[in-house]
Enzyme design. Structure first.
Site, PDB file in Angstrom:
ATOM      1  N   SER A 143       1.185  -1.163  -0.022  1.00  0.00           N
ATOM      2  CA  SER A 143       0.072  -0.552  -0.034  1.00  0.00           C
ATOM      3  C   SER A 143       0.977   1.349   0.215  1.00  0.00           C
ATOM      4  O   SER A 143       2.021   1.545   0.362  1.00  0.00           O
ATOM      5  CB  SER A 143      -1.034   0.065   1.051  1.00  0.00           C
ATOM      6  OG  SER A 143      -1.971   0.841   1.362  1.00  0.00           O
ATOM      7  N   TYR A 154      -1.431  -1.188  10.286  1.00  0.00           N
ATOM      8  CA  TYR A 154      -2.060  -0.898   9.236  1.00  0.00           C
ATOM      9  C   TYR A 154      -0.324  -0.852   8.507  1.00  0.00           C
ATOM     10  O   TYR A 154      -0.061  -1.807   6.843  1.00  0.00           O
ATOM     11  CB  TYR A 154      -2.720  -1.050   8.788  1.00  0.00           C
ATOM     12  CG  TYR A 154      -3.569  -1.495   6.805  1.00  0.00           C
ATOM     13  CD1 TYR A 154      -4.691  -2.578   6.574  1.00  0.00           C
ATOM     14  CD2 TYR A 154      -2.945   0.266   6.139  1.00  0.00           C
ATOM     15  CE1 TYR A 154      -4.323  -2.490   5.021  1.00  0.00           C
ATOM     16  CE2 TYR A 154      -3.874  -0.201   5.045  1.00  0.00           C
ATOM     17  CZ  TYR A 154      -3.837  -1.290   4.432  1.00  0.00           C
ATOM     18  OH  TYR A 154      -4.130  -1.448   2.607  1.00  0.00           O
TER      19      TYR A 154
HETATM   20  P1  NAP Z   1     -11.508  -6.388  -0.097  1.00  0.00           P
HETATM   21  O1  NAP Z   1     -12.187  -5.839  -1.317  1.00  0.00           O
HETATM   22  O2  NAP Z   1     -11.797  -5.811   1.502  1.00  0.00           O
HETATM   23  O3  NAP Z   1     -11.231  -7.552  -0.866  1.00  0.00           O
HETATM   24  C1  NAP Z   1     -10.004  -8.457   0.163  1.00  0.00           C
HETATM   25  C2  NAP Z   1      -9.572  -9.983  -0.191  1.00  0.00           C
HETATM   26  O4  NAP Z   1      -9.072 -10.183   1.061  1.00  0.00           O
HETATM   27  C3  NAP Z   1     -11.547 -11.090  -0.262  1.00  0.00           C
HETATM   28  O5  NAP Z   1     -11.301 -11.379  -1.399  1.00  0.00           O
HETATM   29  C4  NAP Z   1     -11.020 -11.235   1.388  1.00  0.00           C
HETATM   30  O6  NAP Z   1     -11.760 -12.454   1.246  1.00  0.00           O
HETATM   31  C5  NAP Z   1      -9.902 -11.671   1.348  1.00  0.00           C
HETATM   32  N1  NAP Z   1      -9.677 -11.714   3.305  1.00  0.00           N
HETATM   33  C6  NAP Z   1      -9.860 -11.340   4.011  1.00  0.00           C
HETATM   34  N2  NAP Z   1      -9.476 -11.863   5.583  1.00  0.00           N
HETATM   35  C7  NAP Z   1      -8.400 -12.705   4.824  1.00  0.00           C
HETATM   36  C8  NAP Z   1      -8.617 -14.192   5.391  1.00  0.00           C
HETATM   37  N3  NAP Z   1      -8.675 -14.364   6.836  1.00  0.00           N
HETATM   38  N4  NAP Z   1      -8.333 -15.438   4.393  1.00  0.00           N
HETATM   39  C9  NAP Z   1      -7.943 -15.305   3.418  1.00  0.00           C
HETATM   40  N5  NAP Z   1      -9.092 -14.255   2.912  1.00  0.00           N
HETATM   41  C10 NAP Z   1      -8.945 -12.956   3.397  1.00  0.00           C
HETATM   42  O7  NAP Z   1     -10.051  -5.536  -0.740  1.00  0.00           O
HETATM   43  P2  NAP Z   1      -9.523  -4.403  -1.364  1.00  0.00           P
HETATM   44  O8  NAP Z   1      -9.747  -3.291  -1.764  1.00  0.00           O
HETATM   45  O9  NAP Z   1      -9.172  -5.114  -2.783  1.00  0.00           O
HETATM   46  O10 NAP Z   1      -8.133  -5.468  -0.836  1.00  0.00           O
HETATM   47  C11 NAP Z   1      -6.845  -5.925  -1.529  1.00  0.00           C
HETATM   48  C12 NAP Z   1      -5.137  -5.945  -1.066  1.00  0.00           C
HETATM   49  O11 NAP Z   1      -5.417  -4.504  -1.518  1.00  0.00           O
HETATM   50  C13 NAP Z   1      -5.462  -5.666   0.373  1.00  0.00           C
HETATM   51  O12 NAP Z   1      -4.376  -6.097   0.522  1.00  0.00           O
HETATM   52  C14 NAP Z   1      -5.314  -4.232   0.571  1.00  0.00           C
HETATM   53  O13 NAP Z   1      -4.900  -3.920   2.061  1.00  0.00           O
HETATM   54  C15 NAP Z   1      -4.692  -3.294  -0.153  1.00  0.00           C
HETATM   55  N6  NAP Z   1      -4.358  -2.252  -0.584  1.00  0.00           N
HETATM   56  C16 NAP Z   1      -6.339  -2.032  -0.749  1.00  0.00           C
HETATM   57  C17 NAP Z   1      -5.811  -0.762  -1.153  1.00  0.00           C
HETATM   58  C18 NAP Z   1      -7.022   0.329  -1.209  1.00  0.00           C
HETATM   59  O14 NAP Z   1      -7.392   1.721  -1.620  1.00  0.00           O
HETATM   60  N7  NAP Z   1      -8.151  -0.405  -1.876  1.00  0.00           N
HETATM   61  C19 NAP Z   1      -4.719   0.355  -1.311  1.00  0.00           C
HETATM   62  C20 NAP Z   1      -3.409   0.112  -0.473  1.00  0.00           C
HETATM   63  C21 NAP Z   1      -3.711  -1.158  -0.570  1.00  0.00           C
HETATM   64  P3  NAP Z   1     -14.056 -12.970   1.373  1.00  0.00           P
HETATM   65  O15 NAP Z   1     -14.022 -11.810   1.634  1.00  0.00           O
HETATM   66  O16 NAP Z   1     -13.711 -14.831   0.455  1.00  0.00           O
HETATM   67  O17 NAP Z   1     -13.428 -12.989   2.937  1.00  0.00           O
END
Ligand code: NAP
Length: 246
Positions: free
Chosen positions: A134, A147
């Site tokens: 991130s 985080y």
């Molecule tokens: P999201 O839509 O909330 O998706 C999160 C994913 O992680 C889901 O597929 C969820 O699976 C999975 N997950 C969560 N807990 C889990 C567990 N205990 N075991 C297995 N899978 C698990 O999040 P996103 O925004 O796409 O983020 C994806 C990545 O990008 C993350 O690492 C986040 O920190 C990073 N990121 C996001 C942003 C942003 O602004 N969106 C910015 C910087 C970095 P289920 O739903 O099937 O449980």
């Protein structure tokens, strides 16, 4: 056939990455906890795909996920460590349970998955590990200390894999998204006292003056995984609309 595991592929950035990798010719093991969203993603893939349910904060889950991929396809060429959860709080607000909950998914599972992947990739002559960190792994975003720490840890995981395993023909790359419109961020916006104002602040805190789209992060993941990126290792691709430049 080149095979990939994408964790957290049932939603947001991981979903977009799985679909984009499928379009680029990868066979993709979609992983997450939610069966029905996982199956929907597999059906959206252009190439071959499967869903492996995994709750990554459960003991043994990282090894089992890589084992299932090896049983299914007999090889692993790419791991995308994308699963992640978000939490708020400055350091004085953090309990040991909060710390464990975030670190178990965001960092511990990623380290253990990388270890299992390295063992599998060595037997196949090499591979690529992409850690989705991130902008918060590079600069300290206020009031989300655990985080931030988990995401900084992923940057060092990438560097460490590179120095230890370049000799095994394994590359590692960190992709650092800026705030991107996914369910994770939509939930944070909806939970703010003034959601519209919160979204405006998130957008205006970066030169691009908007949130990212999951597909824009997925493109960087596909590039980092590709043979065109064969000399790219141990470093970050930052896709943040300029947030960390300001
Ligand atoms: P999201 O839509 O909330 O998706 C999160 C994913 O992680 C889901 O597929 C969820 O699976 C999975 N997950 C969560 N807990 C889990 C567990 N205990 N075991 C297995 N899978 C698990 O999040 P996103 O925004 O796409 O983020 C994806 C990545 O990008 C993350 O690492 C986040 O920190 C990073 N990121 C996001 C942003 C942003 O602004 N969106 C910015 C910087 C970095 P289920 O739903 O099937 O449980």
């Amino acid at each position: 056939m080149k095979t990939a595991i994408v964790t957290g592929a049932t939603s947001g950035i991981g979903r977009a990455a799985a679909i984009a990798l499928g379009e680029a010719g990868w066979s993709v093991a979609v992983s997450g906890r939610d069966q029905s969203r996982g199956r929907e993603v597999v059906e959206s893939l252009e190439g071959e795909g499967c869903f492996f349910a995994a709750d990554l904060d459960k003991p043994g889950a990282p090894d089992q996920l890589v084992d299932r991929c090896m049983e299914h396809w007999g090889r692993l060429d790419l791991l995308v460590n994308n699963a992640g959860i978000y939490s708020r709080g400055a350091v004085a607000d953090i309990s040991g349970d909060d710390y464990d909950r975030i670190m178990d998914v965001n960092l511990r599972a990623a380290v253990l998955l990388a270890g299992a992947a390295v063992r599998a990739m060595r037997s196949g002559g090499g591979g690529v590990i992409i850690n989705v960190s991130s902008e918060a792994g590079i600069v300290a975003v206020p009031r989300q200390v655990v985080y931030n720490v988990s995401k900084a840890g992923l940057i060092m995981l990438t560097k460490s894999i590179t120095v230890d395993h370049a000799k095994d023909r394994i590359r590692a790359v960190t992709v650092c998204p800026g705030t991107t419109r996914t369910p994770l961020v939509e939930e944070a916006i909806a939970g703010a006292p003034d959601p519209a104002e919160h979204e405006r602040v998130l957008a205006s805190s970066r030169p691009a003056n908007r949130l990212g789209r999951p597909e824009e992060i997925a493109s960087a993941i596909v590039y980092a995984a590709s043979d065109e990126a064969s000399f790219l290792s141990g470093t970050e691709i930052v896709v943040d609309g300029g947030y960390t430049a300001a």
